[in-house]
Design an enzyme around this catalytic site. Structure first.
Site, PDB file in Angstrom:
ATOM      1  N   MET A  65      -5.240  10.564   0.522  1.00 47.13           N
ATOM      2  CA  MET A  65      -6.542  10.782   1.165  1.00 47.13           C
ATOM      3  C   MET A  65      -6.667  12.262   1.538  1.00 47.13           C
ATOM      4  O   MET A  65      -7.441  12.623   2.424  1.00 47.13           O
ATOM      5  CB  MET A  65      -6.680   9.885   2.393  1.00 47.13           C
ATOM      6  CG  MET A  65      -6.675   8.405   2.012  1.00 47.13           C
ATOM      7  SD  MET A  65      -7.544   7.357   3.173  1.00 47.13           S
ATOM      8  CE  MET A  65      -6.636   7.654   4.660  1.00 47.13           C
ATOM      9  N   HIS A  90       3.447  14.427   1.187  1.00 47.88           N
ATOM     10  CA  HIS A  90       2.745  14.253  -0.087  1.00 47.88           C
ATOM     11  C   HIS A  90       3.409  15.101  -1.176  1.00 47.88           C
ATOM     12  O   HIS A  90       3.529  14.671  -2.326  1.00 47.88           O
ATOM     13  CB  HIS A  90       1.278  14.694   0.031  1.00 47.88           C
ATOM     14  CG  HIS A  90       0.462  13.885   0.978  1.00 47.88           C
ATOM     15  ND1 HIS A  90       0.014  14.375   2.181  1.00 47.88           N
ATOM     16  CD2 HIS A  90       0.014  12.611   0.899  1.00 47.88           C
ATOM     17  CE1 HIS A  90      -0.688  13.445   2.802  1.00 47.88           C
ATOM     18  NE2 HIS A  90      -0.705  12.360   2.059  1.00 47.88           N
ATOM     19  N   GLN A 148       7.155   5.530   1.795  1.00 43.76           N
ATOM     20  CA  GLN A 148       7.725   4.436   2.583  1.00 43.76           C
ATOM     21  C   GLN A 148       7.195   4.447   4.022  1.00 43.76           C
ATOM     22  O   GLN A 148       7.301   3.463   4.729  1.00 43.76           O
ATOM     23  CB  GLN A 148       9.262   4.542   2.547  1.00 43.76           C
ATOM     24  CG  GLN A 148      10.020   3.542   3.396  1.00 43.76           C
ATOM     25  CD  GLN A 148       9.754   2.084   3.007  1.00 43.76           C
ATOM     26  OE1 GLN A 148       9.388   1.788   1.866  1.00 43.76           O
ATOM     27  NE2 GLN A 148       9.936   1.173   3.950  1.00 43.76           N
ATOM     28  N   LYS A 149       6.592   5.573   4.447  1.00 40.79           N
ATOM     29  CA  LYS A 149       6.064   5.597   5.819  1.00 40.79           C
ATOM     30  C   LYS A 149       5.038   4.476   6.017  1.00 40.79           C
ATOM     31  O   LYS A 149       4.983   3.844   7.057  1.00 40.79           O
ATOM     32  CB  LYS A 149       5.428   6.941   6.159  1.00 40.79           C
ATOM     33  CG  LYS A 149       5.120   7.009   7.663  1.00 40.79           C
ATOM     34  CD  LYS A 149       4.500   8.272   8.077  1.00 40.79           C
ATOM     35  CE  LYS A 149       3.047   8.338   7.897  1.00 40.79           C
ATOM     36  NZ  LYS A 149       2.184   7.488   8.652  1.00 40.79           N
ATOM     37  N   SER A 166      -0.773  12.938   8.017  1.00 37.89           N
ATOM     38  CA  SER A 166      -1.977  13.770   8.160  1.00 37.89           C
ATOM     39  C   SER A 166      -2.507  13.676   9.582  1.00 37.89           C
ATOM     40  O   SER A 166      -3.144  14.600  10.080  1.00 37.89           O
ATOM     41  CB  SER A 166      -3.051  13.307   7.176  1.00 37.89           C
ATOM     42  OG  SER A 166      -2.519  13.327   5.871  1.00 37.89           O
TER      43      SER A 166
HETATM   44  O1  PAF Z   1      -1.710   5.924   1.776  1.00 36.42           O
HETATM   45  C1  PAF Z   1      -2.840   6.432   1.666  1.00 36.42           C
HETATM   46  O2  PAF Z   1      -3.046   7.633   1.866  1.00 36.42           O
HETATM   47  C2  PAF Z   1      -4.014   5.539   1.295  1.00 36.42           C
HETATM   48  O3  PAF Z   1      -3.923   4.291   1.903  1.00 36.42           O
HETATM   49  C3  PAF Z   1      -4.203   5.398  -0.225  1.00 36.42           C
HETATM   50  C4  PAF Z   1      -3.019   4.699  -0.863  1.00 36.42           C
HETATM   51  C5  PAF Z   1      -4.383   6.774  -0.842  1.00 36.42           C
HETATM   52  C6  PAF Z   1      -5.451   4.573  -0.528  1.00 36.42           C
HETATM   53  O4  PAF Z   1      -6.599   5.170  -0.028  1.00 36.42           O
END
Ligand code: PAF
Length: 283
Positions: A31, A38, A150-151, A188
């Site tokens: 997101m 990430h 895994q978080k 985030s």
């Molecule tokens: O983990 C996330 O950031 C969201 O739940 C995902 C998997 C991108 C779906 O919007």
């Protein structure tokens, strides 16, 4: 150089010829507001696939009416740099209209306790939003592998169930929790925390780690584990517990009096207005 596209057609026009050449594709759904957590998903995908696609989409359907959809950080320019630095190739950043083209929605929903316990209790529509958007992304990209952290342990279990039940031919790769030096799980939402709250939130990883040590030392009584994690978190005055729970893996099945390895010990705790989650596997 990372390519950033906004429509399904643009993305498919790039990916189709690459797949026709037999290239493997890794998908990292996000997101946005990308951080080192990430980056570790992206670099893992970059090592395992020829092409890595990172989706950046703040998915409206997984937020409840009183949640932080509007406030959720949107930082596409810096996200592109993170993707580039981690070895990603393509960013897919669609609009809500692109992802939800019809006035009435089509849903993909995993039902049962797996979506009702833990976060599902207070976020009743959340996992339906996640499974729906992830299915859309799977269908748009058609990846060889997809990467999740895994978080979000319950999300991982729900997606595993969905992939199994719907015979989705995509390998799910689960990447361990990425933590700051203090032990705080990267998220985030950490950007919402004041420095005091950020310091206070380190109680989560400390309490979970302690529980794992106790479990390894032979304390496998479910009630005792929950009570001692709760007591440890409550020592921190800024912490406001939503849940401390433990379920069996795989599938988040209900445990009896004793915790059986492997089980998921998970917490959701508010610091001010910020709701954080964290977990550890007891094994
Ligand atoms: O983990 C996330 O950031 C969201 O739940 C995902 C998997 C991108 C779906 O919007």
């Amino acid at each position: 150089m990372v390519q950033c596209v906004h429509t399904v057609k643009e993305l498919r026009d790039i990916i189709k010829p690459l797949k026709a050449q037999g290239k493997t594709v890794g998908l990292v759904p996000t997101m946005g507001a990308l951080h080192q957590g990430h980056a570790s998903l992206i670099s893992t995908s970059a090592k395992q696939n020829d092409i890595t696609v990172v989706s950046v989409f703040v998915n409206p359907t997984q937020f409840g009416p009183n949640e932080d959809f509007d406030a959720y950080p949107r930082t596409l320019d810096s996200d592109l740099k993170v993707v580039e630095g981690a070895g990603g190739d393509i960013v897919f950043a669609p609009s809500p209209k692109e992802m939800y083209p019809s006035a009435d929605d089509t849903w993909v929903e995993v039902t049962g306790d797996i979506t009702k316990v833990l976060c599902g209790k207070t976020r009743p529509i959340h996992f339906r939003g996640v499974t729906t958007v992830v299915t859309k992304l799977f269908n748009i990209v058609g990846p060889t592998r997809a990467y999740f952290g895994q978080k979000d342990a319950q999300q991982v279990e729900v997606l595993r169930r969905m992939v199994k039940d719907l015979f989705v031919d995509i390998e799910l790769v689960i990447v361990p929790i990425n933590r700051e030096d203090t032990g705080l799980a990267r998220s985030s939402r950490n950007t919402y925390l004041s420095s005091e709250e950020k310091q206070a939130a380190t109680v989560l990883s400390k309490s979970l780690k302690q529980a794992l040590e106790d479990f390894k030392a032979g304390n496998d009584n479910l009630d005792n584990i929950i009570k001692s994690v709760t007591a440890n978190i409550q020592k921190e005055p800024l912490a406001n517990i939503e849940y401390v729970e433990c379920y069996g893996l795989p599938g988040l099945y209900k445990l009896d009096t004793n915790v059986v390895a492997p089980s998921l010990l998970a917490v959701a705790v508010r610091f001010g207005n910020t709701r954080l989650i964290d977990n550890i596997i007891l094994e």
